[in-house]
Design a protein around this motif. Sequence first.
Motif, PDB file in Angstrom:
ATOM      1  N   SER B 249       0.801  -1.214  -0.107  1.00  0.00           N
ATOM      2  CA  SER B 249      -0.127   0.116   0.075  1.00  0.00           C
ATOM      3  C   SER B 249       0.871   1.312  -0.023  1.00  0.00           C
ATOM      4  O   SER B 249       1.947   1.082   0.120  1.00  0.00           O
ATOM      5  CB  SER B 249      -0.881   0.140   1.141  1.00  0.00           C
ATOM      6  OG  SER B 249      -0.361   0.102   2.371  1.00  0.00           O
ATOM      7  N   GLN B 250       0.201   2.471  -0.253  1.00  0.00           N
ATOM      8  CA  GLN B 250       1.045   3.623  -0.434  1.00  0.00           C
ATOM      9  C   GLN B 250       1.432   4.424   0.804  1.00  0.00           C
ATOM     10  O   GLN B 250       2.177   5.405   0.932  1.00  0.00           O
ATOM     11  CB  GLN B 250       0.118   4.586  -1.329  1.00  0.00           C
ATOM     12  CG  GLN B 250       0.127   4.255  -2.845  1.00  0.00           C
ATOM     13  CD  GLN B 250      -0.596   5.128  -3.615  1.00  0.00           C
ATOM     14  OE1 GLN B 250      -1.385   5.933  -3.101  1.00  0.00           O
ATOM     15  NE2 GLN B 250      -0.078   5.160  -4.687  1.00  0.00           N
ATOM     16  N   LEU B 251       0.805   3.968   2.063  1.00  0.00           N
ATOM     17  CA  LEU B 251       1.090   4.487   3.226  1.00  0.00           C
ATOM     18  C   LEU B 251       2.335   4.753   3.716  1.00  0.00           C
ATOM     19  O   LEU B 251       3.256   3.765   3.672  1.00  0.00           O
ATOM     20  CB  LEU B 251       0.305   4.230   4.352  1.00  0.00           C
ATOM     21  CG  LEU B 251       0.167   4.833   5.468  1.00  0.00           C
ATOM     22  CD1 LEU B 251      -1.196   5.808   5.283  1.00  0.00           C
ATOM     23  CD2 LEU B 251      -0.488   4.050   6.509  1.00  0.00           C
ATOM     24  N   TRP B 254       4.505   2.068   5.443  1.00  0.00           N
ATOM     25  CA  TRP B 254       3.916   0.855   4.938  1.00  0.00           C
ATOM     26  C   TRP B 254       4.620   0.402   3.815  1.00  0.00           C
ATOM     27  O   TRP B 254       5.106  -0.418   3.560  1.00  0.00           O
ATOM     28  CB  TRP B 254       2.511   0.733   4.942  1.00  0.00           C
ATOM     29  CG  TRP B 254       1.637   0.692   6.203  1.00  0.00           C
ATOM     30  CD1 TRP B 254       2.085   0.775   7.496  1.00  0.00           C
ATOM     31  CD2 TRP B 254       0.317   0.472   6.172  1.00  0.00           C
ATOM     32  NE1 TRP B 254       1.135   0.766   8.211  1.00  0.00           N
ATOM     33  CE2 TRP B 254       0.098   0.758   7.688  1.00  0.00           C
ATOM     34  CE3 TRP B 254      -0.704   0.169   5.452  1.00  0.00           C
ATOM     35  CZ2 TRP B 254      -1.248   0.443   8.011  1.00  0.00           C
ATOM     36  CZ3 TRP B 254      -1.979   0.104   5.805  1.00  0.00           C
ATOM     37  CH2 TRP B 254      -2.287   0.062   7.359  1.00  0.00           C
ATOM     38  N   GLN B 395      -0.541   5.023  10.286  1.00  0.00           N
ATOM     39  CA  GLN B 395      -1.840   5.420   9.876  1.00  0.00           C
ATOM     40  C   GLN B 395      -2.129   6.774  10.576  1.00  0.00           C
ATOM     41  O   GLN B 395      -2.680   7.520  10.134  1.00  0.00           O
ATOM     42  CB  GLN B 395      -2.934   4.593  10.209  1.00  0.00           C
ATOM     43  CG  GLN B 395      -2.883   3.312   9.279  1.00  0.00           C
ATOM     44  CD  GLN B 395      -4.361   2.573   9.563  1.00  0.00           C
ATOM     45  OE1 GLN B 395      -4.617   2.347  10.898  1.00  0.00           O
ATOM     46  NE2 GLN B 395      -4.771   2.053   8.613  1.00  0.00           N
ATOM     47  N   ASP B 398      -0.509  10.311   7.816  1.00  0.00           N
ATOM     48  CA  ASP B 398       0.104  10.050   6.611  1.00  0.00           C
ATOM     49  C   ASP B 398       0.251  11.575   5.586  1.00  0.00           C
ATOM     50  O   ASP B 398       0.817  12.379   6.408  1.00  0.00           O
ATOM     51  CB  ASP B 398      -1.081   9.287   5.879  1.00  0.00           C
ATOM     52  CG  ASP B 398      -2.402   9.872   5.474  1.00  0.00           C
ATOM     53  OD1 ASP B 398      -2.621  11.013   6.240  1.00  0.00           O
ATOM     54  OD2 ASP B 398      -2.962   9.329   4.652  1.00  0.00           O
TER      55      ASP B 398
END
Lengths: 1020, 467, 411
Positions: B249-251, B254, B395, B398
């Motif tokens: 994922s792009q976070l 992460w 999270q 971001d």
Amino acid sequence: MKSQKSSYWRSLAELENSAEFRELLEREFAAPPENVRLDSPERRRFMQLMGASLALAGVTSCRWQKDKLLPFSQQPENMVPGEPRFFATSMELGGSANGLLVTSYDGRPIKVEGNPEHPSSGGAANLFHQASLLSLYDPDRSESVVQRSGGARQVSSWDAFEALVKERTAALRANGGKGLRVLAEPSSSPSLADMRRRLLAAFPSAQWIEFSTEGDNQQAGSLLAFGSPYRSHPTLGNANVVLSLDCDLVGPTHPFGVANARGLVKGRTPDSGNMNRLYAVESTLTLTGSIADHRLPLRSELVKAFAAALDAEVSAKVLPPAELGPAQAKPQANFLKDPKVFKFLAVLASDLAENRGASAILAGAHQPPEVHALAHRMNAVLSNIGRTVLYRPELNRTPDRELESLKRLTEEMRAGAVDTLLIIGANPALTAPADLDFASALGKVSASIALGEYEDETARLCNWHLPLAHYLESWGDARAHDGTLSLIQPLILPLHGGRSALEVLALFAGDNRREGLDIVRRTHAALLGSDRAWNKAVHDGFAAGTTPPRFFPTLKPLSALQFSARELGDSNVSNGALELVFLPDSKVYDGRFANNSWLQELADPLSKQSWGNAARMSPKTAAELRVGEGDLVQLTLAGRSLELPAIFTPGQAEGTVAVSLGYGRHAAGHVGGLDEAGVEPVGANAYALRTIEAFHIAPSLSVARVGGHQDIATTQDLYAIDPVGKIGSEGRLSELVREATLEEFKKEPHFAREAPREPLLSLWSDPVSYQGHRWGMSIDLNRCIGCNACVVACVSENNIPVVGKANVIKGREMFWLRVDRYFKGPPEEPQVSFQPIPCQQCENAPCEQVCPVGATMHSHEGLNDMVYNRCIGTRYCSSNCPYKVRRFNYFNYHLDKVGVTPFNVVTDRKKLIQHMAFNPEVTVRARGVMEKCTFCVQRIEKTKIKAKNARRSIQDGEIKTACQQTCPTDAIVFGDLSDSASQVARLQALPRAYALLEELNNRPRVRYLARVRNPHPELA
Amino acid sequence: MAIWTEANPFLDPPAGENSFSRITHNVTRVAEAEKPPKAWFIALGISSTMLAIFGISIAYVFWNGIGSWGNMHPVMWGFPIVNFVFWIGIGHAGTLISAILFLLRQTWRTAINRFAEAMTIFAVMCAGIFPGIHVGRPWLPYWMFPIPNQMSMWPQFRSPLEWDIFAVGTYFTVSLMFWFMGMIPDLATLRDRATSTPRRLIYGILAMGWRGSSRQWHRYERAYLILAALATPLVLSVHSVVSFDFATSQLPGWHTTIFPPYFVAGAIFGGFAMVLTLAVPARQFFGLKRLIAIRHLELMNKILIATGLMVGYAYGMEFFISWYSGSPYEGFAFVNRAFGPYAWAYWTMVTCNVLIPQLHWFKEVRTNPWATLAIGIAVNVGMWFERFVIICTSQSRDFLPSSWGYFIPTPFDYMTLCGSFGLFFTLFLLFCRYLPMVAMAEVKAAHPDAHAAHAQAHAAVTEAARA
Amino acid sequence: MNEKASTAGAASGTAKSHGLLAEYRTPGALIAASKRVRDAGYRHWDTYTPFPVHGIDRAMGIKMTGLPWIVLACGLLGCGTGIWLQWWTNAVDYAWIISGKPFWSLPANVPVIFELSVLFSATGALFGMLALNGLPHPSHPLDLSARFAGVTSDKFFLLIQSSDPRFDERETRALLQETEPAGMEELPEGPGLDDRLPAYWTYAMVILAVLALVPFGLIAKARAEKSSQPRLHAIGDMDWQPKFKAQRANLVFADHRAMRLPVEGTVARGELFDDDHFYRGKTSSGAWARTFPKQVEPSDELMQRGNQRFGIYCTPCHGQLGDGNGMITQRAQDIGQVWVPPTNIADERLHRQPVGQLFNTVSRGLRNMPAYGAQIEPMDRWAIVMYVRALQRSRHANLSDLPEADRASLK
């Protein structure tokens, strides 16, 4: 439950006398809806929830629900079930009407929008207009005539009330109405004025008192300047230089806000090179201040001296004709010698002088009459009158000052000289200056009658309470900001048998016309006598050609003004001598919208606070007071004190504390605060500090920490965040919100274009080439004024739930569209940027690939569709969304129910009324599913079907998203990108256009147009 | 082999004694004892209470909506997924010990592989619950399985969550089969020693009529080898797939290619810690001191140091890469971890996972069971916080500062967390009581007496070792 | 031990023998013995040990098992399944546009393919092993031997079955004696499983089996019979939403209709209708218009349209010819209803009526005739009026009305 079947349209008398109905009312009042409970985090409430859910489990059935269809036996002409119709009407707020176009679905109003032809609206509606729909369906609105005697509340009827009026008026006729007083808010309604004349004709010695929380300094200023009351409004479209003297001229609380914003932004289009310049001198950061090119933070009390000095400077430069009288002498104030202020003043004066006839100076409603007078004078000196500032005679208002007449009234009441008091719409028990103690005076009146939508603080102290019909339920009229006659037509019969002010007054005046429609038609018999003309006006929502002709008042020389030490800024402003400014709230106005959950949940555009108010102070002042953000402070003013949390607002003038009015209500309803239901008030009631002397601006405020901390429900970080976060966010700001000055823009038009980093490369080739429609949106940051109208429009259009304070604090607000606010630069003089963030509808949407059940996927028109029914709520999509625009239903917010979605028929009358506000064309989401902006896909599909049936293609601009439709400055433009001629395509092709976070290769369909500021070269 | 000769005197038969029967007796007596030690009852009482809490919290959240947890916007995942990854990680050591060490012919594993495998099964059970209950509509997670339905709805196989379903499902099934297959001969032993009919029936059914025929042993060993060979890549893949949830994922925080190896190392690290946490009390209370010797604890502690250093390396490398990537968002994500609002969690993680295990460099520490236990627990805590840091901290902040937030767990978060431990320990205690805790057949096979045919060679080896 | 053996031997005299069982102390001894038996060429024999004895395979001459091939086959099957499943579901059966990726792109599908391969192979390994070993194997003559129970603890056995062609009571016994077993006995042929199961166990099994059938029975029943109630639907989710769609019920209002009538006197957008002639059939003076409004240009299409609309809305009562003899009228007369027959459109009175008035009748209705304003567009109403005019004309036509050409055809 029989009682819930009790009809509305059965004769009210019968209904009201039935015992079950009363018992019902009592019960309805007793039980707070569960959404109130849902919000409350503490354990006890959880137990309640448990109880509720178990009870729920009891009544539900596990069978599929049967659905009834109830057509009309005789369908009226031109009304197709499920086909929306549109009715033009108007809403008056702050003495000015905004033209509206209301969507009616099956004969029920479901959406309020601006009326494109109306001069004030131009198609736009502000957040109050938008949210007024929810107020219509507010289950807390009063449902019957109520009589109180000796504190005993008793449901009565209109018949009973009419009987009372008969005997009262009989007595009053005898003494010419001595002892009859009417207390009303100032209104621009010709019919109301006409009614007033008739009433006063019938009762010569009766009196009509006007009182409003925004005050009448404007009028007093005009009296001072011209010798007679005139209404003025700016036409900012023609202005090159605009100066706001502590005036939030584009804010929602300004009566002409919508028109002003439209006009102001008309002159701010960098692409065509014409950019006006906006100066703001204000104590508290407002929307106007945030979009201003130059902003001077100044305590409100100093503005008078500043204006006088400016008058001196300007007159010195312009050399006005003698009949305008001598200019003010430049006051010997130290703060004017402060180099920053000095330079600002000098540059401003020259800029104004260079733009004679093309500049406008506006003073804030809470500034003293002198400032207004100075503004009028300077406009005259700069020969703006008739060009950028237009005048017309005041037709409606009584000449005497509001506060004085209110004071007189209370004294009379105390003295027992008032036997009949009719209060129309206003809520003086809450809003009257505290030192008048209006509430106690009310007790002395033998017949006090409150006509209002709610059984509010005032109604509870009066002998009689009459339910007032909502404007969407009644006939009426009002005047637009420029004086154009606007008509108000009902969208639905009164839900609760309420009556309009006109109808009630007709009763008193013994008028032979009793119906609102007849009364209004009579008022305009001369102008709109014929059915044809009348119908045309009703159809349009206003009477064309009724705009008053241009009018040039003659200025009367202004005597030299006196200044107190404070007004010269010489006295110190340490604690105990701080300045306190009362402001109408950007969400609940003066408190009349306190029970409107859409507005309560909305975040203040600048402080980003929802559900409540706070003491706004600059970080510096706070530091001096040793107050931290969220700390509970006690504001003490002349012995009266108030407790509320402190919040930092950068840009606040040093030594000024601002509080917004309209909170802390105890009889607003289940949302805004209701004692008997155990619903604590939202926020703190600032009226408690407001006195006749200190009505707008109060000196000698002392602030004390009382210990304790209160969580402020903000939808964005508070100003005070940890250093790491501060650095981190400031670092990336220039990439997210791209800005330049006009000079830079002219030099480098593509300044916003290039991505800060190389976009990632895609491994893939597109599976589809988006032929046909390619929906896209452009948002012009240069036009956005951050007014939040779009947010409320979105909420209303898309059935977006309200989650309540506790959940907002948890960060679970549901708004699909949010307006981000960023501060740049020093906290004393911050640069403010607004950025509306809807779903960016990425073509390579990161949310799609991570959904295990394919609940979100791409349409062939490039929309990022959300399939609610397929969503199981893994929330992975939201985790992977760089813009964090996806919202999750952590509870069954809409059903005010916990537990799995109930399948029992809703029989609770109050809930059914609430549910009428839902847009039938949009899914009402249940618990556990993700949701987000859809570009108003229901509107897109509707238009596509219409076009297909007519075998034609969709015109550009035919589809308007809710946010775009209501935007007063047309900052949001939606359309088809594959049509290169479409407005959105042309805007996205502008050099100012850029995509947010495009280096992630998401290829968003939304493009932002960079903001261009226009600082004066000498101040830049 | 060599290990055994040095191992414990108990297994070298005293005169006139048959060492095989000793092993049998020693292991089976736990399962056959009239009543287990008091400690067992106390432990079971506590763990079953926690299990009850688990049930209650899940029921409540199911009914009221997962808003009862602290999950919010932007921290959409919070505790449930933290727990999920934590438990999956725990599972890995079991498979690793039984499969990889088997392939590497590390016969000392026979002392611990049985309950290491049991631990895997139970840990994966705990893990498997969370993806199911954390979804917004907990009555629908079966939509993630490719079941034909009238909605003509198929799962979306590009989603790492979908990969999880298959990875975790496979992992559980294979571990279960591996575990059960290993137990068949021992179950036969219990059957044959059973005194009461019910025991004979139940163990009999489970043993499926195993009689130790050499022809069967031949295929059995082959199958065992194959399963081991399959389990090895599987165990590596599972945590890699779990790490894909984040890595793909792009976070910022992460979006990291180092995740797969980093997660696997972390899993082994945490898993071994958990094995130790369980082994030390088990050998204490069930008198297996001589089967699970200090020697074994020491070996595992060494692995702990090794994997701990790998994890520490990963922590450092993350910082380097985030700086090297040149992405301000990535960079900030890590600065924010170490110095932002969640710094406390980050430093707890570093202390427990990198600093404390270094104590094992000292022999007296790593040979002391109770020190081992303490450090094992510390590492478990640290590994839980590692997942917390990765998920919640990343999270919470971001790309757009406007959507930043701070996650605060509710009582239900804690209830669910400790409840899952209740499930784990309850199952584990029952296993200790009713199933062969040590792989008897394997221990016997590894015993010197089993190689009488090569007695000479064996003796020589012994000499060599002694010298 | 020896007498035990002999007793067993005696017993074997009566019962049929299953084979000879020899016990050994150490694995070494067993291996040695196995070599002997192998070399003696026996085939139906086996050894039993508590653990896999190293080197016994060779000693017994056991051939390599085919298990790995089974596992390989399963693995390939799993791999294929993984590919097919993802390709069929995501790229063929329901192709989605996901994040701008191709409908079929392998990398994203590798994990699932891998996992399925492992899953299938592992399953193959376990169940293949069980199948090849003939497990589960509940009952065996060996279970009769008291001594044999130790095989899962520390005993080592060798069994030569009597079914072996080379088996011979005396020779085999001799052969085994030479291997110096710790003991030896002759196994009788074992009884079946049923005798060894306790009775209650059997009952339990039967009851369980029956119970297992119940759900299927219920399903069958549900499928077979009809239910008057709506179907079971446990969780509503978004199937019933608290909004009011067109024509739905709302208990708030007395008539329970969510649909409300527009307020008297209001004017909706685009519904100004200030053209009296077109919308009301009246002239500015308020009299019935005698002419068609300007929007209505007489044309063939319009006449056709009128014909069609007339057919839809008017014929049921007025009949095809407008003579008031439609289906409904006929039916009413058949069943002897009290029925005011519809007006004959061709009637002289109507013929003289201005078009405006006819239009008004269509829009507003008259006596029994309902209003059609809500159902028929104004233009269509005018079309109907035009058609009615034509009808009237045709009913009162005479030869001179026909064009010259057509007159002949009537003659």
